[in-house]
Write an enzyme that holds these catalytic residues in place. Structure first.
Site, mmCIF file in Angstrom:
data_model
loop_
_atom_site.group_PDB
_atom_site.id
_atom_site.type_symbol
_atom_site.label_atom_id
_atom_site.label_comp_id
_atom_site.label_asym_id
_atom_site.label_seq_id
_atom_site.Cartn_x
_atom_site.Cartn_y
_atom_site.Cartn_z
ATOM 1 N N SER A 302 3.864 0.800 -5.219
ATOM 2 C CA SER A 302 3.098 1.910 -5.773
ATOM 3 C C SER A 302 2.203 1.465 -6.927
ATOM 4 O O SER A 302 1.269 0.696 -6.730
ATOM 5 C CB SER A 302 4.068 3.016 -6.205
ATOM 6 N N ASP A 313 -8.333 -8.159 -6.353
ATOM 7 C CA ASP A 313 -9.617 -7.865 -5.716
ATOM 8 C C ASP A 313 -10.803 -8.126 -6.626
ATOM 9 O O ASP A 313 -11.924 -8.358 -6.151
ATOM 10 C CB ASP A 313 -9.654 -6.414 -5.248
ATOM 11 N N LYS A 327 3.361 0.582 -0.494
ATOM 12 C CA LYS A 327 3.255 2.038 -0.698
ATOM 13 C C LYS A 327 1.840 2.352 -1.174
ATOM 14 O O LYS A 327 1.500 2.112 -2.323
ATOM 15 C CB LYS A 327 4.271 2.535 -1.718
#
Length: 530
Positions: A302, A313, A327
């Site tokens: 999460s 990223d 998740k």
């Protein structure tokens, strides 16, 4: 905090057997001598029908049932047909959940565990009501408000229910200290639940911060910890998110903001009834020039994945460890009339490159969580699962690094589970809490023997004589028979864990990590990949 308990709730699904029971129950719902059966819900809505079915079961089922539990379980089952993370939270459980999110509760401010059917205080939180009342680590609580809690097989929940209470209320505890019984009057107050459990310098240029969860107070804890480490010369940071199951999304974005330059995307969210929203960095981060490695594993989920994904990223961090949980759904709590709550998935989240990291779900909640066991069985914890690296899930970062979606954050540097030195004997020692029990006794009276945990880690060693003392203690107190074969395999691990647990008793979690990180494979790998 007074105690840390982590529970995994796996609902029991209501299947064909229950459907058959309802059918036959209704057929039997005919009063003697009556020419017509009782009608349940034929003239009403489907919502009324559910209540009618519960009522029939309550009145006619072969065994006694708790209709409230059955009703709540039915709600959970219905929600889990939607997705694995929508959930129903009862009013009783909601209070505990809110304490974790808000980062505080009302209590006395001690950490404890139950040893020999006695409540043993392992740590007193600084500035807490317990410290003000004079409680110390090593004390044993034998009475609360005049009622005996020692030798009566009280549970963790039982003692917490007695120690916690409304702010500014009084609780009296009787303690044993050095063989003497003392009575302390404590006025309950707000007790912080710290989510940053360790922050220290591994070497003159490298800091280490461990985040256990993301609550509303985590960002401030993290900021204070990182600023303190920067004053000590930190130029690199190992950020440990292993075992962090998540928490507040906004907190994860605030911490990501500390590392990212202005306007960088941190995460985006979108749902059928929720417009697409982008969370971006503000450019006010204090750690934009700090090199960072993020540790994750199969239990990082999460908000942990949001933070790790944002840094990966944006080519801002090296991710070290194993594939995270997977998740990629956002929940919102909606309070119900009886003070219970519906935790409903309202959106999916996407990393800056557009990845969804939600792992597949077939509607079976047991299969979903069994995935963690499957990773052990299929060997993924010992080598990367190449089936997860497929072209349709491939994304590229601004600097050309290939990353993958579809089921968790894939690390940049894989580190297999360390199985060297494992044995059934070691597992038994850990399961019975033998380490913690022995460490509690050993640390008593030694809290001032070392000035810092670093000094302790450097100068204290577990001798063979102390090891043998521990093994005999475990056999006597916990029933773990000495296993010479297991001992030969796990001797060094047993010494390391025992040393770390003693450090935990004296300096809490930070002491533990200062000792264990010296031999931790993921930490040591991260240090090599800055």
């Amino acid at each position: 905090m007074e105690n840390n308990n982590i529970r995994l709730w796996t609902p029991v699904l209501i299947g064909i057997a229950m459907a058959a029971g309802v059918f036959f129950g209704r057929q039997m719902a005919v009063p003697a001598g009556s020419g017509a059966g009782l009608e349940y819900g034929y003239e009403n809505s489907n919502y009324q029908k559910m209540q009618d079915i519960i009522e029939i079961i309550d009145n006619y089922y072969v065994d006694s049932v708790n209709r409230d539990e059955l009703f709540e379980q039915t709600i959970e089952d219905m929600l889990h047909k939607l997705d694995p993370h929508s959930n129903y939270i009862s009013a009783k459980d909601l209070q505990l959940a809110n304490e974790q999110i808000q980062g505080e509760f009302s209590g006395i401010g001690v950490r404890f565990f139950i040893l020999r059917d006695t409540v043993c205080v392992t740590n007193v939180i600084k500035g807490s009501p317990s410290e003000q009342a004079g409680l110390k680590a090593g004390d044993k609580i034998v009475k609360v408000d005049g009622k005996t809690v020692a030798g009566v097989k009280i549970s963790n929940d039982g003692i917490m229910s007695k120690l916690k209470g409304r702010t500014n209320t009084e609780v009296k505890v009787d303690i044993l200290r050095n063989g003497k019984q003392l009575t302390k009057s404590i006025i309950r107050g707000a007790i912080p639940i710290y989510s940053v459990s360790a922050a220290y310098m591994i070497d003159p240029e490298t800091g280490f911060i461990k985040i256990d969860q993301f609550s509303l107070t985590t960002e401030e804890e993290f900021r204070q910890a990182s600023e303190k480490l920067m004053t000590k010369g930190m130029k690199r940071l190992v950020l440990d998110l292993r075992g962090n199951a998540g928490g507040v999304l906004q907190t994860a974005t605030q911490i990501a903001d500390e590392f990212l330059s202005n306007n960088k995307i941190i995460v985006s969210t979108k749902g059928q009834h929720s417009k697409e929203r982008f969370y971006r960095a503000t450019g006010k981060g204090n750690l934009e020039n700090i090199k960072v490695a993020v540790l994750i594993n199969e239990n990082s989920a999460s908000a942990s994945e949001i933070l790790a994904g944002a840094l990966q990223d944006n080519d801002r961090a090296t991710i070290v460890g194993r594939r995270s949980f997977g998740k990629g759904l956002v929940q919102e709590d909606m309070k119900l009339r009886d003070n219970s709550s519906l935790r409903l998935t309202i959106a999916r989240y996407y990393t800056p490159t557009g990845r969804s990291i939600q792992k597949p779900y077939n509607g079976n909640i047991e299969d979903y969580y069994h995935d963690q066991i499957d990773r052990y069985d299929n060997g993924e914890l010992y080598a990367p699962d190449t089936t997860k690296f497929v072209d349709s899930l491939k994304f590229v970062t601004p600097k050309g690094k290939v990353v993958y979606g579809g089921g968790g954050i894939m690390p940049d540097v894989f580190v297999a589970v360390d199985t060297v030195g494992n044995s059934w004997y070691l597992a038994q020692l850990r399961y019975t809490m033998s380490f913690q029990a022995f460490a509690f006794d050993f640390a008593n009276g030694k809290y001032d023997q070392w000035k810092t945990p670093q000094e302790y880690a450097r100068t204290f060693h577990i001798s063979d004589a102390l090891l043998n003392q521990f093994l005999k203690f475990s056999e006597k107190e916990s029933g773990v028979k000495i296993d010479q074969t297991g001992l030969k395999t796990s001797k060094q691990w047993i010494k390391n864990i025992l040393k770390a647990e003693i450090a935990r008793q004296i300096w809490t979690e930070e002491g533990y990590f200062i000792v264990m990180n010296q031999i931790d494979k993921e930490v040591q790998t991260a240090l090599k990949h800055f």
